[in-house]
Design a protein around this motif. Sequence first.
Motif, PDB file in Angstrom:
ATOM      1  N   THR A  73      -5.843   4.037   4.558  1.00  0.00           N
ATOM      2  CA  THR A  73      -6.345   3.747   2.841  1.00  0.00           C
ATOM      3  C   THR A  73      -7.651   3.797   2.441  1.00  0.00           C
ATOM      4  O   THR A  73      -8.020   4.393   1.655  1.00  0.00           O
ATOM      5  N   LEU A 113      -1.607   3.939  -2.136  1.00  0.00           N
ATOM      6  CA  LEU A 113      -2.822   3.453  -1.657  1.00  0.00           C
ATOM      7  C   LEU A 113      -2.943   4.080  -0.054  1.00  0.00           C
ATOM      8  O   LEU A 113      -3.951   4.421   0.434  1.00  0.00           O
ATOM      9  N   GLY A 114      -1.704   4.094   0.566  1.00  0.00           N
ATOM     10  CA  GLY A 114      -1.709   4.428   1.984  1.00  0.00           C
ATOM     11  C   GLY A 114      -0.555   4.166   2.817  1.00  0.00           C
ATOM     12  O   GLY A 114       0.721   4.272   2.080  1.00  0.00           O
ATOM     13  N   ALA A 146       0.859  -1.174  -0.108  1.00  0.00           N
ATOM     14  CA  ALA A 146       0.007  -0.075  -0.197  1.00  0.00           C
ATOM     15  C   ALA A 146       0.714   1.352   0.123  1.00  0.00           C
ATOM     16  O   ALA A 146       0.274   2.482  -0.501  1.00  0.00           O
ATOM     17  N   GLN A 147       2.129   1.075   0.454  1.00  0.00           N
ATOM     18  CA  GLN A 147       2.611   2.416   0.821  1.00  0.00           C
ATOM     19  C   GLN A 147       3.266   3.388  -0.183  1.00  0.00           C
ATOM     20  O   GLN A 147       4.152   4.161   0.055  1.00  0.00           O
TER      21      GLN A 147
END
Length: 365
Positions: free
Chosen positions: A252, A203-204, A199-200
């Motif tokens: 996210t 996305l988040g 995710a990094q």
Amino acid sequence: MESPVIEHRIHNFSSGPSILPQEVLERAARDLVIHPELGHSVMELSHRTPFWEAAMERAEADLRELLGVPDDYAVLFLQGGATLQFAMVPLNLMPEGGVADLINTGRWSQKALAEAKKLGRDLRVAATSEPTGFDRIPTQLDLAADSAYVHYVSNNTIHGTEFTAPPDVGDALLVCDASSNILSRPMDVARHGLIFAGAQKNLGPAGLTLVIARRELLDRATWSLPTMLHYKPLAKAGSMLNTPPVWAIYITGLVLDWLKRQGGAEAMERRNAEKAAILYGAIDDAPLFEGCTAPDSRSRMNVTFRLTRDELTSAFLAEAASHDLKYLKGHRSVGGCRAALYNAMPVESVQRLADFIRDFSDRHA
Ligand SMILES: Cc1ncc(COP(=O)(O)O)c(C=O)c1O
């Protein structure tokens, strides 16, 4: 105690973990202390509560809407990073004694290859850009006749190359590591069997791994797997076989909501194309700078470049940092410079960097 929200933000070109939308951070900062609906921190709550179930459902629904995920695909919120998928994909999708293919476009493909080999899986290299230092996306594929799947990395975070469309693999099953360009542009999910992403970047925060997989593939594993490595039970439990990474999923969810309000993947594609054109334009114009990749393989997410006089690289990075243009050092394995232009990166920051590149070049020409 002072407010955690600091007014002065530098221009953050980190390739990951990376920039998040300012309004998401401000909302997360508030909810970390007291979520108004709960009367306590959003982190002080069981994941087996209606509040949390609704948050998970909303995040999944938003993701499905933003990417156009068909109903016959499962969406999983997992842990272990994209790196764990280098093992889970072969364990779940490759039959015993079978083979699969990989397009080797750099470090993250090589790591997937090494992991499959470690597990004794026959993952073959169907194409590679290694001979030219991973400066391009290879086009000629030599696929095994009975390939279980073809693994490719849609954006190569370290080298700065990107597929403009999924590779043409005929009827073979496509597996995509979309860690560094997911939701930066629309994606044809239905052309893939499985897509995964740490995710990094877009996305988040770190700590969440997204997996989108065609449901019929979830139970393909032909040998006994630990439960946490088997897609089927993870999907059956709604990604809550154990405590999910609640903070990463929460943020996210805020990012997905922000993305919808920005106009979704189509709007991101337009903005990301604009940002990339600004930066590559400066690199191409400035005599002291050059791009590291073949023009038709250039990434819109991770722009890699170098100085034609290498001895000036440190001075460039130091001076850029003093102008609040930070984290521009290339990955330690390749050197040079790299700027990440993920979704949350404002056009103004990219313009600032482009102006600085032109100015630095003029002064040292
Ligand atoms: C394309 C790609 N794949 C895989 C990874 C590894 O991700 P993680 O650190 O989540 O395991 C990265 C990390 O930067 C990446 O950029």
